[in-house]
Design a protein around this motif. Structure first.
Motif, short mmCIF file in Angstrom:
data_model
loop_
_atom_site.label_atom_id
_atom_site.label_comp_id
_atom_site.label_asym_id
_atom_site.label_seq_id
_atom_site.Cartn_x
_atom_site.Cartn_y
_atom_site.Cartn_z
N SER A 1 -0.51 -16.87 24.14
CA SER A 1 0.70 -17.29 24.86
C SER A 1 1.10 -18.74 24.56
CB SER A 1 0.52 -17.10 26.37
OG SER A 1 1.61 -17.59 27.08
N PRO A 2 0.19 -19.73 24.70
CA PRO A 2 0.59 -21.11 24.38
C PRO A 2 0.87 -21.32 22.91
CG PRO A 2 -1.75 -21.00 24.93
CD PRO A 2 -1.17 -19.69 25.27
N LEU A 3 0.22 -20.55 22.04
CA LEU A 3 0.50 -20.67 20.60
C LEU A 3 1.89 -20.15 20.27
CD1 LEU A 3 -2.90 -19.59 18.99
CD2 LEU A 3 -1.86 -21.85 18.87
N SER A 4 2.26 -19.02 20.87
CA SER A 4 3.58 -18.43 20.58
C SER A 4 4.71 -19.34 21.05
CB SER A 4 3.70 -17.05 21.24
OG SER A 4 3.64 -17.15 22.65
N LYS A 5 4.44 -20.15 22.09
CA LYS A 5 5.47 -21.08 22.58
C LYS A 5 5.76 -22.19 21.57
CE LYS A 5 4.44 -20.37 27.49
NZ LYS A 5 3.91 -20.98 28.74
N LEU A 6 4.81 -22.44 20.66
CA LEU A 6 5.00 -23.47 19.64
C LEU A 6 5.72 -22.95 18.41
CD1 LEU A 6 1.48 -25.21 19.73
CD2 LEU A 6 3.57 -25.90 20.92
N SER A 7 5.90 -21.65 18.33
CA SER A 7 6.51 -21.05 17.15
C SER A 7 7.99 -21.39 17.07
CB SER A 7 6.32 -19.53 17.18
OG SER A 7 7.07 -18.91 16.16
N CYS A 8 8.47 -21.59 15.85
CA CYS A 8 9.90 -21.86 15.66
C CYS A 8 10.64 -20.61 15.20
CB CYS A 8 10.10 -22.99 14.65
SG CYS A 8 9.24 -22.78 13.09
N SER A 9 9.93 -19.46 15.13
CA SER A 9 10.59 -18.23 14.71
C SER A 9 11.05 -17.39 15.89
CB SER A 9 9.66 -17.40 13.82
OG SER A 9 8.46 -17.10 14.51
N HIS A 10 10.31 -17.45 17.02
CA HIS A 10 10.67 -16.74 18.25
C HIS A 10 10.98 -15.27 17.98
CE1 HIS A 10 10.70 -20.50 20.42
NE2 HIS A 10 11.53 -21.03 19.53
N ASP A 11 10.05 -14.60 17.37
CA ASP A 11 10.19 -13.18 17.05
C ASP A 11 9.86 -12.36 18.29
OD1 ASP A 11 10.37 -10.73 15.92
OD2 ASP A 11 8.60 -10.92 14.65
N PHE A 12 10.80 -11.55 18.77
CA PHE A 12 10.60 -10.74 19.98
C PHE A 12 9.46 -9.75 19.78
CE2 PHE A 12 11.51 -6.83 22.36
CZ PHE A 12 11.47 -7.32 23.66
N THR A 13 9.40 -9.16 18.58
CA THR A 13 8.36 -8.16 18.30
C THR A 13 6.97 -8.76 18.41
OG1 THR A 13 9.87 -7.06 16.77
CG2 THR A 13 7.55 -6.47 16.61
N SER A 14 6.80 -9.97 17.91
CA SER A 14 5.49 -10.61 17.93
C SER A 14 5.06 -10.98 19.35
CB SER A 14 5.50 -11.88 17.07
OG SER A 14 5.75 -11.55 15.72
N ASN A 15 5.99 -11.05 20.27
CA ASN A 15 5.65 -11.33 21.66
C ASN A 15 5.38 -10.06 22.44
OD1 ASN A 15 5.80 -14.16 21.61
ND2 ASN A 15 8.02 -14.12 21.78
N ILE A 16 6.12 -8.99 22.13
CA ILE A 16 6.01 -7.77 22.93
C ILE A 16 4.82 -6.90 22.50
CG2 ILE A 16 7.49 -6.26 21.52
CD1 ILE A 16 7.50 -6.56 25.38
N ILE A 17 4.48 -6.91 21.20
CA ILE A 17 3.39 -6.05 20.73
C ILE A 17 2.05 -6.41 21.36
CG2 ILE A 17 2.00 -5.46 18.69
CD1 ILE A 17 4.55 -5.34 17.08
N PRO A 18 1.64 -7.70 21.40
CA PRO A 18 0.38 -8.03 22.07
C PRO A 18 0.36 -7.64 23.55
CG PRO A 18 1.09 -9.85 20.70
CD PRO A 18 2.23 -8.89 20.76
N ALA A 19 1.52 -7.79 24.22
CA ALA A 19 1.61 -7.42 25.64
C ALA A 19 1.44 -5.92 25.82
CB ALA A 19 2.95 -7.88 26.22
N ILE A 20 2.06 -5.14 24.93
CA ILE A 20 1.95 -3.68 25.01
C ILE A 20 0.52 -3.24 24.70
CG2 ILE A 20 2.65 -1.52 23.90
CD1 ILE A 20 5.41 -2.73 23.50
N SER A 21 -0.08 -3.85 23.68
CA SER A 21 -1.45 -3.51 23.29
C SER A 21 -2.43 -3.81 24.41
CB SER A 21 -1.84 -4.30 22.03
OG SER A 21 -3.18 -4.03 21.68
N SER A 22 -2.38 -5.03 24.95
CA SER A 22 -3.28 -5.40 26.04
C SER A 22 -3.01 -4.59 27.29
CB SER A 22 -3.14 -6.89 26.36
OG SER A 22 -3.50 -7.68 25.26
N GLY A 23 -1.73 -4.42 27.61
CA GLY A 23 -1.37 -3.64 28.80
C GLY A 23 -1.86 -2.21 28.72
#
Length: 311
Positions: free
Chosen positions: A181-203
């Motif tokens: 989560s804190p690493l993704s906040k530093l990203s300058c690409s802001h890819d929705f897929t890269s944020n939602i896939i880990p949440a779906i996997s963990s969930g």
């Protein structure tokens, strides 16, 4: 993945828990003590089980749970301790990726092992005559192997998503380890897929494992309430309390971090909960299973008596 993502970013700066020098010293002593207890406690559990008659499926799972706890804590605590001794801890991008993969892998493995242990208790209490068939050595090895394989797959998913992000701006991670989560906040690409896939996997993993645990304990409770013997009820409850305690602590904190929306809690709350499930719980598990397990306590008593006799 393309290595070009990291041409402008070679290291991440881990900000840690606090900037107060006095608090850092206190936390260093506390967490160093917790880490030592964690490693010694879990290694003791492994050696105790392997060197004793405790070779039933439940203790096989407990042995691998102890191994996962050592890996889980060791993935985070050393870096956190370094951060408490220095103002800033720098990690190369590759080191951050490895740490994230390791944390996710051992955490996921622990979730699957806890679910396997719940199934083991279900079979032992609800179908004792079929226990040797339903929990044969082959099935036990399959459950343990699946737990570690699931951990590896989830770790690779998080790693793949992290490597797909581009980092070209600030490199200061507002955490005490490389969490997604804190690493993704530093990203300058802001890819929705890269944020939602880990949440779906963990969930998905949390839902599946909690469902298995919940269903197992519903059947266990129904079976226990049908028992006529008070002693039988007490014995059945006593075999489940340690596992249920560990499940509640671990699943509750993991759900808070990876399922609850990030907007509903602060970064500081994230840090506190993360300390609990990555540092404290791996220390508590061997204490929970040794202090509340009659068989483990009996083996420990005999071992201590034997050691005292030889001395």
């Amino acid at each position: 993945m393309a290595t070009g993502n990291y041409t402008t970013m070679t290291v991440f700066i881990i900000l840690g828990l606090t900037e107060d020098p006095t608090v850092c010293i206190i936390l260093f002593v506390v967490f160093l003590g917790i880490y030592v207890v964690t490693v010694i406690g879990n290694i003791s559990i492994i050696m105790l089980i392997r060197g004793s008659p405790l070779h039933t499926p439940m203790y096989l799972f407990l042995c691998h749970l102890a191994f996962a706890d050592i890996g889980y804590s060791s993935s985070v605590t050393p870096v956190m301790l370094m951060g408490l001794l220095k103002e800033e801890t720098s990690l190369p991008v590759a080191g951050c990726v490895v740490q994230l993969c390791s944390v996710v892998m051992f955490g996921t493995t622990e979730s699957f092992l806890l679910a396997s242990m719940a199934y083991d208790r279900y079979v032992a209490i609800c179908s004792p005559l079929l226990y040797s068939t339903h929990m044969s050595p082959r099935i036990c090895i399959l459950l343990v192997g699946t737990s570690f394989l699931g951990g590896c797959v989830n770790g690779w998913i998080f790693t793949g998503c992290l490597l797909s992000l581009s980092f070209c701006g600030p490199n200061k991670v507002n955490h005490f380890f490389c969490d997604y989560s804190p690493l993704s906040k530093l990203s300058c690409s802001h890819d929705f897929t890269s944020n939602i896939i880990p949440a779906i996997s963990s969930g998905s993993i949390i839902v599946v494992t909690v469902f298995i645990i919940a269903v197992s304990y519903v059947y266990i409770l129904i079976t226990i309430l049908k028992m006529c013997s008070t002693e039988g009820r007490h014995q059945a409850f006593s075999t489940c309390t340690s596992h249920l305690t560990a499940v509640t602590l671990f699943s509750g904190t993991i759900t808070f971090i990876y399922v609850v929306p990030q907007s509903s809690y602060s970064t500081e709350q994230n840090k506190v909960v993360s300390v609990f499930y990555t540092v404290v719980i791996p220390m508590l598990n061997p204490l929970i299973y040794s202090l509340r397990n009659k068989n483990v306590k009996e083996v420990m008593r005999k071992l201590m008596a034997r050691t005292h006799w030889w001395s």
